[in-house]
Design a protein around this motif. Structure first.
Motif, PDB file in Angstrom:
ATOM      1  N   LEU A 158       0.819  -1.210   0.000  1.00 18.29           N
ATOM      2  CA  LEU A 158       0.000   0.000   0.000  1.00 18.29           C
ATOM      3  C   LEU A 158       0.853   1.261   0.000  1.00 18.29           C
ATOM      4  O   LEU A 158       0.367   2.339  -0.335  1.00 18.29           O
ATOM      5  CB  LEU A 158      -0.927   0.011   1.219  1.00 18.29           C
ATOM      6  CG  LEU A 158      -2.114  -0.940   1.194  1.00 18.29           C
ATOM      7  CD1 LEU A 158      -2.838  -0.930   2.541  1.00 18.29           C
ATOM      8  CD2 LEU A 158      -3.088  -0.566   0.077  1.00 18.29           C
ATOM      9  N   GLY A 159       2.126   1.128   0.403  1.00 19.05           N
ATOM     10  CA  GLY A 159       3.020   2.279   0.390  1.00 19.05           C
ATOM     11  C   GLY A 159       3.543   2.704   1.744  1.00 19.05           C
ATOM     12  O   GLY A 159       4.120   3.788   1.867  1.00 19.05           O
ATOM     13  N   PHE A 160       3.373   1.854   2.765  1.00 17.82           N
ATOM     14  CA  PHE A 160       3.806   2.204   4.112  1.00 17.82           C
ATOM     15  C   PHE A 160       5.200   1.675   4.433  1.00 17.82           C
ATOM     16  O   PHE A 160       5.623   0.637   3.915  1.00 17.82           O
ATOM     17  CB  PHE A 160       2.828   1.643   5.152  1.00 17.82           C
ATOM     18  CG  PHE A 160       1.497   2.337   5.182  1.00 17.82           C
ATOM     19  CD1 PHE A 160       1.378   3.612   5.716  1.00 17.82           C
ATOM     20  CD2 PHE A 160       0.361   1.721   4.676  1.00 17.82           C
ATOM     21  CE1 PHE A 160       0.155   4.259   5.741  1.00 17.82           C
ATOM     22  CE2 PHE A 160      -0.862   2.360   4.693  1.00 17.82           C
ATOM     23  CZ  PHE A 160      -0.974   3.635   5.229  1.00 17.82           C
ATOM     24  N   LYS A 161       5.892   2.403   5.295  1.00 16.29           N
ATOM     25  CA  LYS A 161       7.065   1.893   5.993  1.00 16.29           C
ATOM     26  C   LYS A 161       6.525   1.194   7.238  1.00 16.29           C
ATOM     27  O   LYS A 161       5.911   1.839   8.095  1.00 16.29           O
ATOM     28  CB  LYS A 161       7.994   3.030   6.399  1.00 16.29           C
ATOM     29  CG  LYS A 161       8.545   3.845   5.254  1.00 16.29           C
ATOM     30  CD  LYS A 161       9.355   5.023   5.800  1.00 16.29           C
ATOM     31  CE  LYS A 161       9.904   5.893   4.697  1.00 16.29           C
ATOM     32  NZ  LYS A 161      10.625   7.074   5.233  1.00 16.29           N
ATOM     33  N   VAL A 162       6.763  -0.109   7.332  1.00 25.21           N
ATOM     34  CA  VAL A 162       6.107  -0.901   8.368  1.00 25.21           C
ATOM     35  C   VAL A 162       7.113  -1.358   9.421  1.00 25.21           C
ATOM     36  O   VAL A 162       8.122  -2.000   9.103  1.00 25.21           O
ATOM     37  CB  VAL A 162       5.408  -2.134   7.762  1.00 25.21           C
ATOM     38  CG1 VAL A 162       4.663  -2.911   8.849  1.00 25.21           C
ATOM     39  CG2 VAL A 162       4.440  -1.709   6.666  1.00 25.21           C
ATOM     40  N   SER A 163       6.819  -1.011  10.660  1.00 21.46           N
ATOM     41  CA  SER A 163       7.578  -1.510  11.796  1.00 21.46           C
ATOM     42  C   SER A 163       6.806  -2.649  12.449  1.00 21.46           C
ATOM     43  O   SER A 163       5.572  -2.706  12.362  1.00 21.46           O
ATOM     44  CB  SER A 163       7.848  -0.391  12.806  1.00 21.46           C
ATOM     45  OG  SER A 163       8.651   0.619  12.232  1.00 21.46           O
ATOM     46  N   VAL A 164       7.530  -3.543  13.098  1.00 21.61           N
ATOM     47  CA  VAL A 164       6.938  -4.755  13.661  1.00 21.61           C
ATOM     48  C   VAL A 164       7.278  -4.821  15.139  1.00 21.61           C
ATOM     49  O   VAL A 164       8.447  -4.678  15.528  1.00 21.61           O
ATOM     50  CB  VAL A 164       7.478  -6.008  12.925  1.00 21.61           C
ATOM     51  CG1 VAL A 164       7.062  -7.284  13.633  1.00 21.61           C
ATOM     52  CG2 VAL A 164       6.999  -6.017  11.474  1.00 21.61           C
ATOM     53  N   THR A 165       6.248  -5.046  15.976  1.00 18.48           N
ATOM     54  CA  THR A 165       6.493  -5.086  17.411  1.00 18.48           C
ATOM     55  C   THR A 165       5.508  -6.010  18.110  1.00 18.48           C
ATOM     56  O   THR A 165       4.456  -6.347  17.577  1.00 18.48           O
ATOM     57  CB  THR A 165       6.402  -3.677  18.025  1.00 18.48           C
ATOM     58  OG1 THR A 165       6.858  -3.706  19.371  1.00 18.48           O
ATOM     59  CG2 THR A 165       4.963  -3.153  18.006  1.00 18.48           C
TER      60      THR A 165
END
Length: 212
Positions: A158-165
């Motif tokens: 979709l165009g996001f910078k995704v962080s994972v936590t």
């Protein structure tokens, strides 16, 4: 593909504890998270203290803003933060007003899957989201799975910078091999380790091995 960043979540009981952990791990991490619990206890002065400890790092104020985006954004920036969090239930105007003051990460909890709403975030210049398994869910036994990887991939498309936590351990990272995760966020696994520096190094070594 850029290497994922490593973020340490300092949800400590007080600023002194957070400084003690940061002193041990700051050479291995990229982002310093002033945790929600710490901010509730010590206020935004905790952000300023961690900024002073790590002037060369990105500092996040994890305030989970739900309203008053302008004021929250201004306050976090004045305290020394580079980024702040909004909860996904906040209105688009709240997020947009915050984004005008400071870079916003949207934390994804319940009910975030509406693509039209997410496109509104992008339209307002908000490009960071945090794919989140809550600490309460982790205590209830929730584990990372291929479904989570698919969700993260879809958010990136979709165009996001995704962080994972959320209960992230070094062993979890392999599940995301080949996926351009923006940041892995580790809290208790680093903060409560017998040797926080060694544990942060394990994360960094694993990132370099998988994405390097």
């Amino acid at each position: 593909m850029d290497l994922p960043k490593l973020q340490v979540a300092l949800d400590c009981d007080n600023t002194a504890q957070a400084i003690n952990v940061l002193r041990q791990v700051k050479d291995e991490i990229d982002v310093v998270e002033t945790g929600t619990i710490l901010i509730y206890r010590d206020g935004l002065s905790a952000v300023s203290a961690l900024r002073a400890m790590a002037p060369e790092k990105i500092v996040l104020a994890d305030v989970k803003c739900a309203d008053a985006g302008t004021k929250c954004g201004q306050s976090c920036k004045q305290a020394g933060a580079d980024w702040m969090t909004c909860i996904n239930a906040a209105t688009v105007p709240t997020m947009s007003n915050a984004q005008k003051e400071i870079e916003v990460q949207v934390e994804l909890y319940e009910g975030w899957e509406d693509e039209n709403r997410m496109q509104e975030w992008l339209n307002h210049g908000i490009h960071q989201v945090v794919y989140h398994q809550s600490r309460d869910a982790k205590f209830a036994g929730q584990k990372w799975s291929e479904k989570d990887v698919t969700n993260v991939k879809n958010l990136i498309k979709l165009g996001f910078k995704v962080s994972v936590t959320g209960g992230v351990h070094p062993e979890v990272l392999q599940l995301f091999a080949g996926v351009p995760v923006y940041t892995f966020i580790a809290g208790r696994d680093i903060r409560e380790a017998a040797d926080p520096h060694e544990q942060a190094k394990k994360f960094k070594d694993e990132i370099n091995k998988i994405w390097g």
